[in-house]
Every structure is written in C-alpha cells, then in structure tokens.
Design a protein around this motif. Structure first.
Motif, PDB file in Angstrom:
ATOM      1  N   ARG A  51       0.826  -1.079   0.239  1.00 33.73           N
ATOM      2  CA  ARG A  51       0.213   0.066   0.241  1.00 33.73           C
ATOM      3  C   ARG A  51       1.176   1.014  -0.187  1.00 33.73           C
ATOM      4  N   GLY A  52       2.015   1.032   0.227  1.00 35.39           N
ATOM      5  CA  GLY A  52       2.694   1.854   0.105  1.00 35.39           C
ATOM      6  C   GLY A  52       3.826   2.659  -0.400  1.00 35.39           C
ATOM      7  N   ALA A  53       4.859   4.194  -0.163  1.00 37.52           N
ATOM      8  CA  ALA A  53       4.730   4.621  -1.581  1.00 37.52           C
ATOM      9  C   ALA A  53       6.819   4.526  -0.808  1.00 37.52           C
ATOM     10  N   PRO A  54       7.287   3.820  -1.435  1.00 38.70           N
ATOM     11  CA  PRO A  54       6.881   3.172  -3.008  1.00 38.70           C
ATOM     12  C   PRO A  54       6.792   2.209  -2.374  1.00 38.70           C
ATOM     13  N   ARG A  55       5.750   1.630  -3.625  1.00 36.18           N
ATOM     14  CA  ARG A  55       5.339   0.241  -3.545  1.00 36.18           C
ATOM     15  C   ARG A  55       6.326  -0.657  -3.239  1.00 36.18           C
ATOM     16  N   PHE A  56       5.796  -1.901  -2.493  1.00 38.26           N
ATOM     17  CA  PHE A  56       6.435  -3.568  -2.152  1.00 38.26           C
ATOM     18  C   PHE A  56       7.716  -2.836  -1.358  1.00 38.26           C
ATOM     19  N   SER A  57       7.223  -1.948  -0.138  1.00 41.40           N
ATOM     20  CA  SER A  57       8.783  -0.985   0.706  1.00 41.40           C
ATOM     21  C   SER A  57       8.683  -1.863   2.198  1.00 41.40           C
ATOM     22  N   GLY A  58       9.617  -1.994   2.283  1.00 42.92           N
ATOM     23  CA  GLY A  58       9.606  -2.180   4.279  1.00 42.92           C
ATOM     24  C   GLY A  58      10.198  -4.115   4.913  1.00 42.92           C
ATOM     25  N   SER A  59      10.351  -4.807   3.218  1.00 42.07           N
ATOM     26  CA  SER A  59      10.947  -6.165   4.070  1.00 42.07           C
ATOM     27  C   SER A  59      12.447  -5.968   4.089  1.00 42.07           C
ATOM     28  N   VAL A  60      12.787  -6.388   4.868  1.00 40.24           N
ATOM     29  CA  VAL A  60      14.079  -6.238   4.950  1.00 40.24           C
ATOM     30  C   VAL A  60      14.581  -7.951   6.225  1.00 40.24           C
ATOM     31  N   ALA A  61      15.517  -8.531   5.242  1.00 40.74           N
ATOM     32  CA  ALA A  61      15.751  -9.648   5.668  1.00 40.74           C
ATOM     33  C   ALA A  61      16.381 -10.214   7.231  1.00 40.74           C
ATOM     34  N   TYR A  62      17.459  -8.916   7.594  1.00 35.15           N
ATOM     35  CA  TYR A  62      18.388  -9.386   8.455  1.00 35.15           C
ATOM     36  C   TYR A  62      18.072  -8.004   9.290  1.00 35.15           C
ATOM     37  N   GLU A  63      18.618  -8.530  10.869  1.00 38.48           N
ATOM     38  CA  GLU A  63      18.356  -7.824  11.805  1.00 38.48           C
ATOM     39  C   GLU A  63      19.084  -6.761  11.533  1.00 38.48           C
ATOM     40  N   TYR A  64      18.478  -5.157  12.334  1.00 37.45           N
ATOM     41  CA  TYR A  64      19.694  -4.057  12.221  1.00 37.45           C
ATOM     42  C   TYR A  64      18.886  -3.154  13.520  1.00 37.45           C
ATOM     43  N   SER A  65      19.351  -2.318  13.914  1.00 35.82           N
ATOM     44  CA  SER A  65      19.231  -1.371  14.857  1.00 35.82           C
ATOM     45  C   SER A  65      19.417   0.423  13.842  1.00 35.82           C
ATOM     46  N   ILE A  66      18.626   0.884  13.770  1.00 34.10           N
ATOM     47  CA  ILE A  66      18.475   2.788  14.094  1.00 34.10           C
ATOM     48  C   ILE A  66      17.929   3.173  15.253  1.00 34.10           C
ATOM     49  N   ALA A  67      18.469   4.393  14.889  1.00 36.19           N
ATOM     50  CA  ALA A  67      19.607   5.991  16.213  1.00 36.19           C
ATOM     51  C   ALA A  67      17.565   5.756  16.515  1.00 36.19           C
ATOM     52  N   LYS A  68      17.311   5.321  17.558  1.00 33.45           N
ATOM     53  CA  LYS A  68      15.749   6.338  18.957  1.00 33.45           C
ATOM     54  C   LYS A  68      15.547   7.728  18.500  1.00 33.45           C
ATOM     55  N   PHE A  69      16.536   8.933  17.795  1.00 36.07           N
ATOM     56  CA  PHE A  69      16.643  10.038  17.799  1.00 36.07           C
ATOM     57  C   PHE A  69      16.857  10.692  16.305  1.00 36.07           C
ATOM     58  N   SER A 265       4.520  20.269   7.812  1.00 35.31           N
ATOM     59  CA  SER A 265       3.888  19.774   7.118  1.00 35.31           C
ATOM     60  C   SER A 265       2.173  19.417   7.407  1.00 35.31           C
ATOM     61  N   PRO A 266       1.641  18.908   6.147  1.00 36.51           N
ATOM     62  CA  PRO A 266      -0.071  18.561   6.565  1.00 36.51           C
ATOM     63  C   PRO A 266       0.282  17.244   7.031  1.00 36.51           C
ATOM     64  N   ALA A 267      -0.732  16.492   7.138  1.00 38.73           N
ATOM     65  CA  ALA A 267      -0.843  15.532   7.798  1.00 38.73           C
ATOM     66  C   ALA A 267      -0.116  14.730   7.014  1.00 38.73           C
ATOM     67  N   GLY A 268      -1.112  14.542   5.547  1.00 35.95           N
ATOM     68  CA  GLY A 268      -0.502  13.243   4.362  1.00 35.95           C
ATOM     69  C   GLY A 268       0.804  13.205   4.119  1.00 35.95           C
ATOM     70  N   VAL A 269       2.119  14.075   4.729  1.00 40.54           N
ATOM     71  CA  VAL A 269       3.653  13.941   3.809  1.00 40.54           C
ATOM     72  C   VAL A 269       4.215  12.943   5.020  1.00 40.54           C
ATOM     73  N   LEU A 270       2.870  12.831   6.385  1.00 41.47           N
ATOM     74  CA  LEU A 270       3.691  11.545   7.229  1.00 41.47           C
ATOM     75  C   LEU A 270       3.600  10.483   7.255  1.00 41.47           C
ATOM     76  N   ARG A 271       2.528  10.175   5.975  1.00 42.32           N
ATOM     77  CA  ARG A 271       2.144   8.741   5.599  1.00 42.32           C
ATOM     78  C   ARG A 271       2.537   8.044   5.078  1.00 42.32           C
ATOM     79  N   SER A 272       2.246   6.380   4.877  1.00 43.26           N
ATOM     80  CA  SER A 272       3.640   5.167   4.513  1.00 43.26           C
ATOM     81  C   SER A 272       3.385   6.189   2.765  1.00 43.26           C
ATOM     82  N   THR A 273       1.596   6.464   2.698  1.00 35.50           N
ATOM     83  CA  THR A 273       2.031   6.774   1.132  1.00 35.50           C
ATOM     84  C   THR A 273       2.597   7.539  -0.283  1.00 35.50           C
ATOM     85  N   ALA A 274       3.160   8.966   1.004  1.00 37.18           N
ATOM     86  CA  ALA A 274       3.859   9.423   1.058  1.00 37.18           C
ATOM     87  C   ALA A 274       5.003   9.225   0.534  1.00 37.18           C
TER      88      ALA A 274
END
Length: 319
Positions: A51-69, A265-274
């Motif tokens: 559903r998101g943009a780009p389509r077919f995003s978010g699949s990651v084959a490995y574990e990782y860490s991201i900065a909390k802030f 930003s407006p709300a739409g820019v924060l969504r997964s489709t933006a």
C-alpha cells in the motif's frame, strides 16, 4: 549478517551486573563526546507493504538497529570539532535536530562515526581538484568497486566493513510503519492507520510534531519529537524530513529520498503513502537525518563479551 550487537551487549552486561544498560554507542572524546541510542529492529524477512510509497517497501531480510532519535546539533558540532567536517547548521540549540545538512554532509558524518569507532567508512568519496567556484563540491560520491576493501557486490554503495549508515528506504520504512506483533503495516508512524495528533513538542502516544505553521516554531528537541513507532523510535513522522540512503546508480539526477514530513507539514506527508526526493546537495532548514547500525561487533564491545563469558562460570558455580 550478525544481529544488532547492542542487544548482545545488554545481555552480556546483565550477567555481570544487575543493571540493564541502554543500547547506546559513544563517539568522540572529552567535551566533544556524545552518544547515539539505538533501537533493535527485529522480525527479519518480514513481508513488504503493497500500500505504501514506493510500493513493495519495508521488507528487510536481516536484523539491524536504528537511532531512536534524529541526529542532533550537538552530535554534528562535536564531529565538526573532532573531524573537521565543516558542516554548517541552523543554530536552534544543541538538542534540536541538525538541519540544513545535505545528503553528502550526512554521509560524511556517518563516515566519521565509523572511523571514530575503528570501522571502515561506509561511503566512498573521491577528492577532485579545487574548483574555481568555491560553492562547488571538492569531492565526488561514487560506488565502491571490485578491489576496494569491503566491496559488496550486492550493494556497491555501502561498504561491508562499515557499521553505521544512513537508513535505506526499506530500513526506514520498516522502522516507521511495520507492526511486529500483527505482522502488518500501519499507515501512520504512531501504530495506527489514523493521522497522529499534531503537537509542538512531547512524546505522548499517537502524537507527532506537524501542522506547526509559524516559521518561528521550528522543530522540537529530538527527544520530544512525538510518539513512538511500533518499534519504539521517536520522530519518524513529523519534526523534520529525513534523508534515506541511495541504492541504485539509476536513482534520478543526483537526487536522494527524504521522507517523514516536518513540523510544518500537513498530515498526508507523514503517511506511508507519501514519498519524495531532493537533490543530494539540498540544504533545507527542515531536512536532517538519523543513522542505522547493521550490528558488526564493535572493538570495545568485544571486550564486554569476554568479560561476560568470564563472569558467567563464576556465577553458575556460586549457585
């Protein structure tokens, strides 16, 4: 690929002590020392989001860490002082997110993080002759090549000997929208399909720093940049747009992905489709970044493992 080592460090240290230390990495020294707290992102091999943009995003084959802030002004100024990076920032305060940072400057900051911790730089820059026009860059970003130490044919833009990087599109997207419990995706970064509640500052669940229309408002402090994502990451939606990594030689015209939305930003820019892109040399006062770690054991952390293993037999005997 190894799991995020900060998780292993916490387990080992817990064996030696009753305390549960935060998953943080320290950089620099003396008055210029700073830390980055990392959140482990598990559920390796998760499905992508159609559903998101780009389509077919978010699949990651490995574990990782991201900065909390988001990376703060304090961190970039310390790296400037110790590494001579010469990054010019907006001056809002040490705990404000570092903004007016180009993608090139963010990549150089990440390289400095790696070098400060004894790793290979993540990104390759080739110095060029000093241009006549001082506004022109003095180096060029390019992929690693066969023969370069740490060359990764699966991703020539990231050196496999590095530990810290800008988040890829999929790494950022997963940290923002994926629900590891329901094994699905939310449309919002605050564990919901509904738009978050706009706030100027704070960490209440379901909130984000957006729709703050006064130019003087600016972003909130990085630790007060809205409610957490499903994984516990702050400020992925709103506060500032965040640079993502480049992953293809075909990425259009020197542009780089930047997403998440900013305080105005407006709300739409924060969504997964933006999703959007900016020139890698853009210096927006509402654009900054955060970093990821792929979990290579740090030189200093190896000693903690040895300590934990040496303590464990003693504790077992004592019981």
């Amino acid at each position: 690929m190894s799991a995020p080592f900060c998780r292993a460090s916490v387990v080992v240290l817990a064996l030696a002590s009753a305390a549960s230390p935060a998953c943080a990495a320290f950089f620099g020294s003396g008055e210029d020392q700073f830390s980055i707290e990392f959140v482990p992102i598990g559920s390796p091999g998760n499905s992508f989001d159609q559903r998101g943009a780009p389509r077919f995003s978010g699949s990651v084959a490995y574990e990782y860490s991201i900065a909390k802030f988001e990376v703060s002004e304090r961190a970039v100024r310390a790296a400037n002082e110790l590494g001579g990076l010469g990054i010019t920032l907006d001056e809002r305060g040490p705990d404000k997110p570092a903004t007016s940072v180009t993608w090139i400057e963010a990549a150089r900051f990440v390289n400095w993080l790696n070098e400060d911790r004894g790793f290979f730089p993540a990104y390759k820059f080739t110095e060029i002759a000093t241009p006549i026009d001082p506004r022109q860059p003095t180096s060029e970003f390019e992929p690693w090549e066969i023969g370069d130490p740490g060359f990764n044919p699966a991703n020539p833009f990231r050196n496999r000997r590095a530990n810290y990087f800008l988040p890829s599109i999929d790494e950022w997207y997963k940290a923002a929208y994926y629900d590891p419990v329901g094994e699905s995706y939310f449309a919002s970064t605050t564990s919901s399909d509904a738009d978050p509640i706009p706030v100027a500052s704070g960490t209440d669940p379901g909130t984000a720093v957006f729709r703050q229309f006064e130019a003087t408002d600016g972003p909130a402090d990085v630790m007060l940049a809205g409610g957490e994502s499903p994984f516990g990451v702050v400020g992925l939606g709103g506060n500032i747009d965040e640079w993502n990594d480049v992953e293809s030689v075909f990425f259009p015209l020197g542009r780089r992905p930047a997403r998440g939305g900013a305080w105005g930003s407006p709300a739409g820019v924060l969504r997964s489709t933006a999703a959007g892109t900016l020139l890698a040399t853009s210096e927006g006062d509402n654009v900054g970044f955060r970093v990821v770690s792929l979990g290579i054991p740090e030189p200093t952390a190896i000693a903690l493992v040895i300590l934990g293993l040496s303590v464990l037999p003693h504790r077992l005997r004592s019981h």
